[in-house]
Scaffold this active site. Structure first.
Site, PDB file in Angstrom:
ATOM      1  N   SER A 148     114.798 -11.077  -1.690  1.00  0.00           N
ATOM      2  CA  SER A 148     114.021 -12.230  -2.135  1.00  0.00           C
ATOM      3  C   SER A 148     113.258 -11.979  -3.429  1.00  0.00           C
ATOM      4  O   SER A 148     113.060 -12.898  -4.213  1.00  0.00           O
ATOM      5  CB  SER A 148     113.041 -12.666  -1.049  1.00  0.00           C
ATOM      6  OG  SER A 148     113.717 -13.251   0.022  1.00  0.00           O
ATOM      7  N   HIS A 212     107.644 -12.397  -3.659  1.00  0.00           N
ATOM      8  CA  HIS A 212     108.217 -13.597  -4.264  1.00  0.00           C
ATOM      9  C   HIS A 212     107.462 -13.951  -5.548  1.00  0.00           C
ATOM     10  O   HIS A 212     108.072 -14.274  -6.573  1.00  0.00           O
ATOM     11  CB  HIS A 212     108.129 -14.773  -3.299  1.00  0.00           C
ATOM     12  CG  HIS A 212     108.858 -14.561  -2.009  1.00  0.00           C
ATOM     13  ND1 HIS A 212     108.876 -15.518  -1.014  1.00  0.00           N
ATOM     14  CD2 HIS A 212     109.578 -13.525  -1.527  1.00  0.00           C
ATOM     15  CE1 HIS A 212     109.582 -15.089   0.010  1.00  0.00           C
ATOM     16  NE2 HIS A 212     110.009 -13.863  -0.284  1.00  0.00           N
TER      17      HIS A 212
END
Length: 247
Positions: A148, A212
């Protein structure tokens, strides 16, 4: 006849896109293969079942994932885990969510950056995103796995390179109605959600939202520094689902 022509043209476009983004599709293939043969998929009988499978999964994640408390000790094996963790996923949902975003946004970004630059960008930003999370949680024994951080970097680069691209998104609070918005509106909204979630997240197991945020910022800054003198390309519409992925 018109319908047949349109189907043929669509097939040709898909074929050209696949050939022009070998790194993106190669990454998807590698991540999927490693997941299937690993213990997290539950498909490999060699890892056993029940408690044996759970023990194998924990050992697998700890060996190949990032453990913040171990990362900065200087152990050679631990220093390699930011790279290996990018190819390890914890569940089917984790894998499929990440691969969907990589598929949607990776191909166009790779076409713009070039194959080699995109591969180095993916690995570099992915590792730095994991390192950023580990530095902020240096005492944590929780294992961090997943792509991610790297995929968030792709989203950041995509925002700078293709701000006008129309992204079809599904918002839970709007009953998952598919709505089309430009990337300059959708992606910053997604990044804002990650930032808010990162501020509320605990140090226990869960989604590493900070990875993220770090990845998204790195990707945007990289694209801005590297390509700020080139003309931005307004691309064809892209399709994505709005949601949160584990790192």
């Amino acid at each position: 006849m018109i319908g047949e022509f349109e189907n043929w043209r669509t097939a040709v476009r898909r074929s050209v896109r696949a050939q022009s983004a070998p790194v993106t599709y190669g990454l998807i293939a590698v991540c999927c293969l490693l997941f299937v043969i690993g213990p997290a998929s539950g498909l490999n009988p060699g890892y056993g079942t029940g408690d044996a499978l759970l023990a194998a999964q924990r050992a697998y994640f700890r060996r190949w994932g990032v453990v913040p408390a171990d990362l900065f000790t200087g152990a050679p094996r631990a220093t390699l885990t930011p790279a290996t963790a990018l190819f390890v996923h914890g569940s089917w949902v984790h894998l499929l969510g990440n691969m969907l975003f990589l598929y949607v946004f990776g191909a166009m970004t790779e076409e713009r950056l070039g194959h080699l630059e995109f591969a180095l960008f993916y690995l570099g930003c992915g590792c730095l995103a994991l390192l950023g999370y580990a530095a902020a949680n240096a005492g944590s024994q929780q294992t961090l796995v997943g792509a991610s951080g790297a995929i968030s970097a792709i989203l950041g680069a995509f925002l700078y390179l293709f701000p006008g691209a129309r992204v079809t998104s599904l918002f839970p609070f709007l009953f998952f109605l598919p709505l089309r918005f430009p990337a300059w509106l959708t992606l910053p909204f997604w990044a804002s959600l990650q930032w808010v979630a990162a501020g509320r997240a605990s140090s226990g197991p869960g989604v590493a939202y900070l990875a993220h945020v770090v990845g998204f910022g790195l990707g945007f800054v990289y694209a801005w520094v590297r390509h700020r003198r080139t003309t931005r390309v307004r691309s064809a519409p892209a399709t994505a689902t709005e949601g949160e992925n584990q790192p």
